[in-house]
Scaffold this active site. Structure first.
Site, mmCIF file in Angstrom:
data_model
loop_
_atom_site.group_PDB
_atom_site.id
_atom_site.type_symbol
_atom_site.label_atom_id
_atom_site.label_comp_id
_atom_site.label_asym_id
_atom_site.label_seq_id
_atom_site.Cartn_x
_atom_site.Cartn_y
_atom_site.Cartn_z
ATOM 1 N N LYS A 66 0.809 -1.223 0.000
ATOM 2 C CA LYS A 66 0.000 0.000 0.000
ATOM 3 C C LYS A 66 0.845 1.278 0.000
ATOM 4 C CE LYS A 66 -4.053 -2.133 2.067
ATOM 5 N NZ LYS A 66 -5.031 -2.137 3.155
ATOM 6 N N ASP A 102 -10.033 2.318 2.645
ATOM 7 C CA ASP A 102 -10.096 1.516 3.879
ATOM 8 C C ASP A 102 -10.851 2.233 5.006
ATOM 9 O OD1 ASP A 102 -8.827 -0.801 3.054
ATOM 10 O OD2 ASP A 102 -6.826 -0.083 3.594
ATOM 11 N N GLY A 129 0.241 0.757 12.487
ATOM 12 C CA GLY A 129 0.773 0.341 11.185
ATOM 13 C C GLY A 129 -0.079 0.903 10.064
ATOM 14 N N GLY A 130 0.022 0.278 8.884
ATOM 15 C CA GLY A 130 -0.672 0.774 7.700
ATOM 16 C C GLY A 130 -2.178 0.845 7.878
ATOM 17 N N ASN A 151 -0.175 1.752 20.838
ATOM 18 C CA ASN A 151 0.602 0.760 20.087
ATOM 19 C C ASN A 151 1.659 0.130 20.973
ATOM 20 O OD1 ASN A 151 1.168 -0.534 17.568
ATOM 21 N ND2 ASN A 151 3.043 0.668 17.423
ATOM 22 N N MET A 214 -10.285 -5.630 13.012
ATOM 23 C CA MET A 214 -10.185 -5.543 11.547
ATOM 24 C C MET A 214 -9.910 -6.908 10.928
ATOM 25 S SD MET A 214 -8.222 -2.127 10.457
ATOM 26 C CE MET A 214 -8.633 -0.542 11.130
ATOM 27 N N TYR A 216 -10.513 -10.942 10.370
ATOM 28 C CA TYR A 216 -11.721 -11.767 10.321
ATOM 29 C C TYR A 216 -11.315 -13.199 10.020
ATOM 30 C CZ TYR A 216 -10.707 -10.685 5.502
ATOM 31 O OH TYR A 216 -10.043 -10.514 4.320
HETATM 32 P P1 NDP Z 1 1.340 -3.569 9.858
HETATM 33 O O1 NDP Z 1 2.369 -4.631 9.769
HETATM 34 O O2 NDP Z 1 1.526 -2.302 9.075
HETATM 35 O O3 NDP Z 1 1.172 -3.113 11.410
HETATM 36 C C1 NDP Z 1 1.065 -4.075 12.404
HETATM 37 C C2 NDP Z 1 0.661 -3.406 13.718
HETATM 38 O O4 NDP Z 1 0.315 -4.439 14.648
HETATM 39 C C3 NDP Z 1 1.744 -2.574 14.386
HETATM 40 O O5 NDP Z 1 1.133 -1.496 15.040
HETATM 41 C C4 NDP Z 1 2.375 -3.576 15.367
HETATM 42 O O6 NDP Z 1 2.989 -2.959 16.491
HETATM 43 C C5 NDP Z 1 1.148 -4.311 15.836
HETATM 44 N N1 NDP Z 1 1.397 -5.670 16.327
HETATM 45 C C6 NDP Z 1 1.863 -6.728 15.626
HETATM 46 N N2 NDP Z 1 1.914 -7.828 16.399
HETATM 47 C C7 NDP Z 1 1.468 -7.444 17.649
HETATM 48 C C8 NDP Z 1 1.281 -8.118 18.882
HETATM 49 N N3 NDP Z 1 1.562 -9.429 19.002
HETATM 50 N N4 NDP Z 1 0.788 -7.423 19.930
HETATM 51 C C9 NDP Z 1 0.496 -6.103 19.825
HETATM 52 N N5 NDP Z 1 0.661 -5.407 18.666
HETATM 53 C C10 NDP Z 1 1.141 -6.070 17.592
HETATM 54 O O7 NDP Z 1 -0.061 -4.293 9.503
HETATM 55 P P2 NDP Z 1 -1.382 -3.599 8.942
HETATM 56 O O8 NDP Z 1 -1.585 -2.343 9.695
HETATM 57 O O9 NDP Z 1 -1.329 -3.539 7.459
HETATM 58 O O10 NDP Z 1 -2.544 -4.684 9.294
HETATM 59 C C11 NDP Z 1 -3.016 -4.870 10.621
HETATM 60 C C12 NDP Z 1 -4.252 -5.782 10.615
HETATM 61 O O11 NDP Z 1 -5.363 -5.181 9.975
HETATM 62 C C13 NDP Z 1 -4.047 -7.130 9.931
HETATM 63 O O12 NDP Z 1 -4.627 -8.128 10.747
HETATM 64 C C14 NDP Z 1 -4.830 -6.986 8.633
HETATM 65 O O13 NDP Z 1 -5.279 -8.243 8.163
HETATM 66 C C15 NDP Z 1 -5.976 -6.105 9.081
HETATM 67 N N6 NDP Z 1 -6.621 -5.348 7.967
HETATM 68 C C16 NDP Z 1 -7.950 -5.584 7.684
HETATM 69 C C17 NDP Z 1 -8.595 -4.888 6.678
HETATM 70 C C18 NDP Z 1 -10.035 -5.173 6.368
HETATM 71 O O14 NDP Z 1 -10.542 -4.726 5.331
HETATM 72 N N7 NDP Z 1 -10.753 -5.869 7.229
HETATM 73 C C19 NDP Z 1 -7.905 -3.855 5.875
HETATM 74 C C20 NDP Z 1 -6.511 -3.659 6.275
HETATM 75 C C21 NDP Z 1 -5.925 -4.384 7.287
HETATM 76 P P3 NDP Z 1 4.541 -2.471 16.467
HETATM 77 O O15 NDP Z 1 4.531 -1.135 15.793
HETATM 78 O O16 NDP Z 1 4.925 -2.415 17.878
HETATM 79 O O17 NDP Z 1 5.305 -3.506 15.673
#
Ligand code: NDP
Length: 274
Positions: A66, A102, A129-130, A151, A214, A216
């Protein structure tokens, strides 16, 4: 001639987007074909160029491209600029237009499908994150009373909140610093993907609070299971967001908004059978 669209990602095998767009096309009698394309991790730009050269009219973009799509677009919508990420590309003689649907998808699912208005509400957004970045602006646009972004890496939450200080009442912090209660808690972390719940302090869920993941899947996610145990009474996963962001992309491409309810119901039934 049939217009071609696609979703590009890596991995992409389990994407539900082709089925969603096929259902929208049948419902609105649009002559389109929509496919899933596995783009190499180091070959996103080339994959987009090849699809556009082969007659592609537009593409959705998913993990992990993205931000690259944001750089690739020659024109960005205001919401793509704010999100810093693009999930919808439109190809034309004028170049590549980038948009981000989104956030609109999340808000439509929460407010319209779930009937949970966000104006004046105290919202907790988990993750920076994204996915989190794409929804901050649209969440503030609802007139939310306060938005806390929390976060695991606290600095990232603070940086993200800082980008939006002029758009609403917003705070960024680490997970242990969260101060509830909240009316809505939205999980935008990847923790559920790893089968983990986000560790939350007690008292996060206020009376009648909505817990929204988010992520599922067939089974209840670890976040939703933990939210239920902590007293949240309204629970929802991200399938509705997925369908709503797709509907918004379909509208951009075809100028017609499909009915999302029957498509969401069919997907939900399919997931239950899987
Ligand atoms: P990114 O990799 O960009 O970000 C991941 C985030 O999750 C970071 O903030 C990270 O924290 C945190 N994280 C990861 N593992 C853990 C953990 N074990 N405990 C606490 N925090 C954690 O991912 P995205 O933002 O792209 O995606 C996040 C989720 O959103 C995914 O599950 C994705 O499938 C879902 N999604 C769903 C959509 C929908 O249409 N339903 C659309 C887009 C996303 P840190 O910064 O500390 O690493």
């Amino acid at each position: 001639m049939t217009d071609r669209y696609a979703v590009l990602g890596n991995p992409i095998g389990h994407s539900k987007s082709p089925a969603i767009h096929a259902a929208f096309a049948a419902q609105t009698r649009q002559d389109i074909r929509y496919e899933a394309i596995l783009a190499p991790l180091d070959g996103f730009t080339q994959a987009v160029a090849a699809f556009a050269a082969a007659g592609g009219r537009g593409a959705n973009v998913t993990v992990p491209f993205k931000e690259e799509a944001h750089r690739l677009a020659t024109r960005l919508s205001p919401r793509a600029v704010r999100a810093g990420a693009v999930n919808t590309l439109t190809f034309s003689g004028e170049g590549i237009a980038g948009d981000n649907t989104d956030g609109a998808g999340l808000v439509a699912d929460i407010e319209s499908n779930l009937g949970f208005p966000l104006a004046g509400k105290r919202i907790l957004l988990l993750g920076a994150g994204g996915a989190a970045r794409g929804v901050v602006g649209p969440l503030l646009d609802t007139g939310a009373g306060h938005l806390t972004i929390a976060n695991r890496t606290a600095a990232k939450a603070r940086e993200l909140a800082h980008l939006f200080v002029h758009h609403g009442n917003i705070l960024g912090c680490g997970l242990p610093e969260i101060e509830g209660p909240f009316d809505a808690v939205i999980n935008a972390t990847a923790a559920s993907l790893a089968g983990e719940a986000v560790p939350l302090p007690a008292g996060v869920f206020g009376p009648g609070a909505l817990a929204y993941d988010m992520m599922y899947g067939q089974a209840e996610t670890p976040f939703l299971a933990a939210a239920r145990a902590a007293g949240a009474t309204r629970l929802a996963d991200g399938l509705g967001m997925l369908v709503e962001q797709a509907a918004e992309a379909f509208l951009l491409w075809r100028g017609i908004r499909p009915e999302t309810a029957p498509v969401l119901a069919a997907l939900r039934a399919q997931l239950a059978r899987a």
